[in-house]
Scaffold this motif. Sequence first.
Motif, mmCIF file in Angstrom:
data_model
loop_
_atom_site.group_PDB
_atom_site.id
_atom_site.type_symbol
_atom_site.label_atom_id
_atom_site.label_comp_id
_atom_site.label_asym_id
_atom_site.label_seq_id
_atom_site.Cartn_x
_atom_site.Cartn_y
_atom_site.Cartn_z
ATOM 1 N N VAL B 105 0.847 -1.192 0.000
ATOM 2 C CA VAL B 105 0.000 0.000 0.000
ATOM 3 C C VAL B 105 0.888 1.250 0.000
ATOM 4 N N GLY B 106 0.573 2.223 -0.872
ATOM 5 C CA GLY B 106 1.258 3.527 -0.825
ATOM 6 C C GLY B 106 2.293 3.738 -1.890
ATOM 7 N N SER B 107 2.766 2.701 -2.574
ATOM 8 C CA SER B 107 3.781 2.918 -3.609
ATOM 9 C C SER B 107 3.364 2.253 -4.909
ATOM 10 N N GLY B 108 3.852 2.814 -6.027
ATOM 11 C CA GLY B 108 3.476 2.294 -7.334
ATOM 12 C C GLY B 108 2.059 2.754 -7.676
ATOM 13 N N PRO B 109 1.646 2.551 -8.925
ATOM 14 C CA PRO B 109 0.323 3.047 -9.347
ATOM 15 C C PRO B 109 -0.826 2.457 -8.516
ATOM 16 N N ALA B 110 -0.791 1.152 -8.262
ATOM 17 C CA ALA B 110 -1.881 0.533 -7.506
ATOM 18 C C ALA B 110 -1.883 1.024 -6.057
ATOM 19 N N GLY B 111 -0.677 1.070 -5.459
ATOM 20 C CA GLY B 111 -0.563 1.522 -4.064
ATOM 21 C C GLY B 111 -1.030 2.948 -3.892
ATOM 22 N N GLU B 126 4.619 12.925 -14.127
ATOM 23 C CA GLU B 126 3.954 12.464 -12.901
ATOM 24 C C GLU B 126 3.841 10.937 -12.906
ATOM 25 N N LEU B 127 3.445 10.368 -14.042
ATOM 26 C CA LEU B 127 3.318 8.908 -14.172
ATOM 27 C C LEU B 127 4.675 8.237 -14.040
ATOM 28 N N GLU B 128 5.706 8.883 -14.658
ATOM 29 C CA GLU B 128 7.045 8.290 -14.596
ATOM 30 C C GLU B 128 7.564 8.213 -13.169
ATOM 31 N N LEU B 129 7.283 9.275 -12.421
ATOM 32 C CA LEU B 129 7.723 9.294 -11.018
ATOM 33 C C LEU B 129 7.093 8.119 -10.232
ATOM 34 N N ILE B 130 5.818 7.930 -10.487
ATOM 35 C CA ILE B 130 5.113 6.860 -9.742
ATOM 36 C C ILE B 130 5.599 5.488 -10.201
ATOM 37 N N LEU B 131 5.860 5.355 -11.506
ATOM 38 C CA LEU B 131 6.363 4.065 -11.996
ATOM 39 C C LEU B 131 7.746 3.781 -11.436
ATOM 40 N N PRO B 147 1.318 -6.805 -22.074
ATOM 41 C CA PRO B 147 1.945 -6.601 -23.396
ATOM 42 C C PRO B 147 2.439 -5.166 -23.614
ATOM 43 N N HIS B 148 1.789 -4.172 -22.958
ATOM 44 C CA HIS B 148 2.185 -2.777 -23.158
ATOM 45 C C HIS B 148 2.604 -2.179 -21.831
ATOM 46 N N TRP B 149 3.812 -2.370 -21.490
ATOM 47 C CA TRP B 149 4.319 -1.852 -20.209
ATOM 48 C C TRP B 149 5.675 -1.208 -20.466
ATOM 49 N N PRO B 150 5.945 -0.061 -19.990
ATOM 50 C CA PRO B 150 5.135 0.776 -19.111
ATOM 51 C C PRO B 150 4.110 1.563 -19.890
ATOM 52 N N PRO B 151 3.036 1.954 -19.261
ATOM 53 C CA PRO B 151 2.003 2.725 -19.950
ATOM 54 C C PRO B 151 2.454 4.181 -20.154
ATOM 55 N N SER B 152 1.891 4.818 -21.191
ATOM 56 C CA SER B 152 2.200 6.230 -21.400
ATOM 57 C C SER B 152 1.162 7.126 -20.740
ATOM 58 N N THR B 153 0.069 6.549 -20.329
ATOM 59 C CA THR B 153 -0.971 7.311 -19.629
ATOM 60 C C THR B 153 -1.715 6.332 -18.707
ATOM 61 N N ALA B 154 -2.220 6.837 -17.613
ATOM 62 C CA ALA B 154 -2.906 5.919 -16.666
ATOM 63 C C ALA B 154 -3.994 6.653 -15.901
ATOM 64 N N LEU B 155 -5.017 5.890 -15.555
ATOM 65 C CA LEU B 155 -6.058 6.403 -14.659
ATOM 66 C C LEU B 155 -6.091 5.483 -13.435
ATOM 67 N N ILE B 156 -6.111 6.072 -12.274
ATOM 68 C CA ILE B 156 -6.184 5.247 -11.066
ATOM 69 C C ILE B 156 -7.361 5.722 -10.230
ATOM 70 N N ALA B 157 -7.981 4.776 -9.515
ATOM 71 C CA ALA B 157 -9.117 5.152 -8.664
ATOM 72 C C ALA B 157 -9.203 4.186 -7.475
ATOM 73 N N PRO B 158 -9.510 4.734 -6.286
ATOM 74 C CA PRO B 158 -9.676 3.853 -5.120
ATOM 75 C C PRO B 158 -11.055 3.193 -5.122
ATOM 76 N N LEU B 159 -11.113 2.002 -4.558
ATOM 77 C CA LEU B 159 -12.418 1.352 -4.324
ATOM 78 C C LEU B 159 -12.744 1.585 -2.847
ATOM 79 N N ARG B 160 -13.752 2.413 -2.602
ATOM 80 C CA ARG B 160 -14.070 2.771 -1.218
ATOM 81 C C ARG B 160 -15.547 2.516 -0.943
#
Lengths: 154, 471
Positions: B105-111, B126-131, B147-160
């Motif tokens: 928890v807390g690091s990387g895109p998922a964290g 911003e994405l590069e820093l997180i990656l 197949p496509h890693w690293p991404p050039s754009t990303a959307l992240i959202a919490p499940l709450r």
Amino acid sequence: MMRTEASNEENAVGRQRAAALRHAITMGTWRIQIVDKDRTAAQITRRGIACALGSAADVRVALSANDAWLACTRGDVDLLIVDPTPNDVAALGLIRALRHYRNPVQLLVLTAYDTPGLRSAMRRFGVKSYAAKPIELRDLLPSIRHQLQELHDA
Amino acid sequence: MNNAAARQIADLEARLLVLEQQLARRDDLLATADARLNVITAACAALLISRDVDTIAHLVVREALQLLPGTNSALLYMIDQDGQQLQLIASSTPPITSSVSNRPVGSGPAGRAFLSPRAMLLNGPELELILDELSPEQDAEMSAFLPHWPPSTALIAPLRSATRRLGAILLCGGTNAHLYRPHDLPFVQVLADLTAIAIEEATERARSQSLQADLVRTRSLHAEAQARLDCRQAPAATSAKLAAVGELAASVAHEINNPLYAARNSLYLLEQDIATDAPLRPFLDIAQQELGRIARIITRMRDFYRPSRAELGPTDVNTLLRETIELVQTHLRHNNIQVVSQLSPELPLLNAQADQLRQVFLNIILNACDAMPNGGALTVDTRPVLASAENSATLQASIADTGVGIAPEHLHHLFEPFYTTKASGTGLGLAISAHIVTQHGGRIEVDSCVGQGSIFTILLPVESPISSVEK
């Protein structure tokens, strides 16, 4: 000391028995007392024995267990008929006292409250004659005659 | 004038063109929004009928690809029970393999997504820093997995949910140089919120079902324990009831004895003075006989409740059963009842009151005969039951009939004094039987089926405690 007491007691028993026998021989009657809280039952027993033995017996209903005890200690009773009801401490006390002081009176327990426990207690007190109501007098009288005969033979 | 008017017209036409272009863009946006709303609505409907977390997760990652064109892969993570690690549970493109490790928890895109308050758009530096927060191993792991890693754009959202964080959604884009835009955020957030609600509900439903199953299991165990308790207490309760009734009967019998003695012997005294040929003499005899009869009834009633003090002794139950069957042989023959005896030769002797046990067997066998008015089979079976951790060595005697059976509503009252279903019964036979068996430290069990018959099983401990019981 103990020996002296026992000896005195035996002498007293002997005197009472001798008095009873003298009375029976001279007067020709047996003195019978009945201790029963049920007055009707007591009167029927008295009447039945009186009818059966006629002038050979003087049958009375004791006023209380204490009166019967005093009569026994005076040697005025040959046969005592007692109904020890569960709530009558005096009747049980009378039987216990007769045995404790080795009174020679003949004892017949005639009870309406027959239980194994009472039979067992009476056996412990040395009671040899035991009958349960509602016994018929025709069945009871032979037992009374037998006891009087035993007393006579003694 | 004409020139001025012509310029004005040209300006207006230019403005009109711009407006038309703007209108076309808005139409495009509206069409996109409309398509996305359709996707959201369809997802909503599908989520409503999804019953488990796995199904929901796979549905969501699939719908995410349609909701946001240009998405290479959609990943859904759930937090573990300790709240420390995010576990990948659904992926839109390749199936999940065991090579994908959990994410802290807390690091990387998922964290980051897990801890973020709302959906976030990650582009460029911003994405590069997180990656960069991913370790080389984690980065290699994702390269091998997607197949496509690293991404050039990303959307992240919490499940709450209202009370807790459940996980995170990660959408990786970049197909055909497509970049996510800010107006994508509300859709991702809506999808994440719907997912969280659906997962929360599925989790609660599973928990509720589990609790319901626990409740059912607990109730079942409680019912079993209660039945066992009732089974153990029933003989004691019956015995206590019988003792109370017996005490009352004995008390009444004692109180009657004195008046009965007086009445009986009053007649005896009268008899002495009445001639045997007196006209009224027969009536005196009748009165004496009837009073004698009352005396016998009183004595029997008293003894019935206070069994006679038969001696304890080595008792062969097989012999007792044979003797009892012999006793009722005529009765069995007249009622066309066949007897089947299966008496074990290895039955140990009991230290028991033989007469009382004989009375028990007789009561039950006569009841069995009554249950078979049109004939049938009476099966008598004995066998030793070896000692176990719970029970001492026991002797089992079963008496089974093929009679009318006992209705369930009567079963619980069978051993109660004065309870009877027979027109001429006293309701004392089984009560006395249960009392006797209980006094021997045993018990009677009954199994019955209406229309098929009944089995009475008498269980008696080989070492009877009766010597310590007041008789």
